[in-house]
Scaffold this motif. Sequence first.
Motif, PDB file in Angstrom:
ATOM      1  N   THR A 157       0.735  -1.294   0.014  1.00 39.70           N
ATOM      2  CA  THR A 157       0.028   0.022  -0.118  1.00 39.70           C
ATOM      3  C   THR A 157       0.744   1.373  -0.012  1.00 39.70           C
ATOM      4  N   ASN A 158       1.976   1.331   0.682  1.00 38.07           N
ATOM      5  CA  ASN A 158       2.944   2.385   0.861  1.00 38.07           C
ATOM      6  C   ASN A 158       3.662   2.712  -0.500  1.00 38.07           C
ATOM      7  N   ALA A 159       3.798   1.500  -1.120  1.00 38.76           N
ATOM      8  CA  ALA A 159       4.534   1.577  -2.359  1.00 38.76           C
ATOM      9  C   ALA A 159       3.802   1.806  -3.405  1.00 38.76           C
ATOM     10  N   TRP A 160       2.542   1.821  -3.396  1.00 33.28           N
ATOM     11  CA  TRP A 160       1.447   2.381  -4.329  1.00 33.28           C
ATOM     12  C   TRP A 160       1.106   3.826  -4.321  1.00 33.28           C
ATOM     13  N   ARG A 161       1.151   4.180  -2.760  1.00 31.87           N
ATOM     14  CA  ARG A 161       0.953   5.848  -2.518  1.00 31.87           C
ATOM     15  C   ARG A 161       2.246   6.527  -2.909  1.00 31.87           C
ATOM     16  N   HIS A 162       3.370   6.116  -2.527  1.00 33.14           N
ATOM     17  CA  HIS A 162       4.508   6.942  -2.323  1.00 33.14           C
ATOM     18  C   HIS A 162       5.469   6.455  -3.481  1.00 33.14           C
ATOM     19  N   GLY A 163       5.292   5.556  -4.333  1.00 36.03           N
ATOM     20  CA  GLY A 163       6.211   5.066  -5.051  1.00 36.03           C
ATOM     21  C   GLY A 163       6.356   5.916  -6.475  1.00 36.03           C
ATOM     22  N   GLY A 164       7.581   6.027  -7.026  1.00 37.63           N
ATOM     23  CA  GLY A 164       7.878   6.600  -8.077  1.00 37.63           C
ATOM     24  C   GLY A 164       7.778   5.935  -9.423  1.00 37.63           C
ATOM     25  N   ALA A 165       7.588   4.578  -9.465  1.00 35.68           N
ATOM     26  CA  ALA A 165       7.274   3.890 -10.642  1.00 35.68           C
ATOM     27  C   ALA A 165       6.372   2.743 -10.237  1.00 35.68           C
TER      28      ALA A 165
END
Length: 402
Positions: free
Chosen positions: A316-324
């Motif tokens: 979830t954090n990767a989806w919210r804050h990810g650059g790719a």
Amino acid sequence: MAQLNTWLPRVRAAAARHPQVAEALLGAFVGVASLVSVLVGPRSIPGRSLSPRDVLVAAAAALLITLRHHWPVPVLGVVAAGAAWAVATSGEIYVLTAVSVICAYTVATRTGRTTAWAAGGAAALVVYLAAVVFTGQGWDSSESLEDLGWMGMGVAVGDAVRTRRAYVAAVKDRALRAEQSRDEEARRRVTEERLHIARELHDVVAHHIALISVQSEVASHVLRREPEQAEEALSHVRDAVRTVLEELSTVLNVLRRDDDPAASTEPAPGLARLGGLLDSVAAAGLRVEHRQNGEARPLPSAVDLAAYRIVQESLTNAWRHGGAPIAHLSLGYTRTGLTIAVENRVEPGLAESAGRPTGHGLTGMRERAASVGGTLDAGPGAGGRFAVRAFLPAPDNQGVST
């Protein structure tokens, strides 16, 4: 009458919201009323017109009315001095009498009783002496005594209003403190009762768990040699388990609030539902490259739930804050436990700030890992990546005999 009862509360509410405007309007009304009284009042002189002195006195009266709440005692003194000056120069105090009564009322409502009566009495005495000395009125003339009476009435009414306000405020304060005391007492009793229930639950559960452990060991030792005794031991285990479940159900029903949602019958999620989780994040726009090391095996329910929640929060954090729109998930099964690694690229300049404890996500994941005896680290890595790495202990006891 009904319309008046509806209109007055609205006026009071508006005056409370805008006190300066209300005071200015009252001052303007008093000033205009003083000018009108010069022309058509009971003491007016037929054919007389307004003079600059009348306008000056009206303006001063309006200003003093407006400022009386800021400096009640000084304003009352200025009004008394002005009234004495008016009596000494022309013998007229038509407007200053009303202003002095209003100011005396204000002093009584905003100061103590002693100060109010002392200030009101001094102001009334100054005006009374000026009337007797400069107008030739007798010490017991009706006009002089009338001015004293008006001043005393203003102080008396103001003192009564102040006393009533203090009484109402005290009643409200007592009611508020009583309500707070009731709430605190109720919370204290609830806490004590829950602690009592927790102690009883601990005693019951600890007793039956100890009984289950002992009877299980007995059953394992006599299973082949004395099946009847093993069956009896297992029967005791079943009875103890049933008793524990009943005790837990009873306590949970007591502790559950009326507004709590009904308990779900769906089993707790685990890594068996990982495929559905990956499909949901893919539908949201995040592609996950999943790699597994080692052969998957059943995990303890608490470890399985913690692993699922850590993977869920990390993605979830990767989806919210990810650059790719891509993340890498790695699960490693070893004989001692499970390793979890989630990596994703973050926006330039955000890699350092991503690991700071600005939210509850990382804290919650660390607490979940710690709750099963594991560890979790999260922070920026090489190449602008952010990584979450966790280890959850789950020894592989398959094939180990007791």
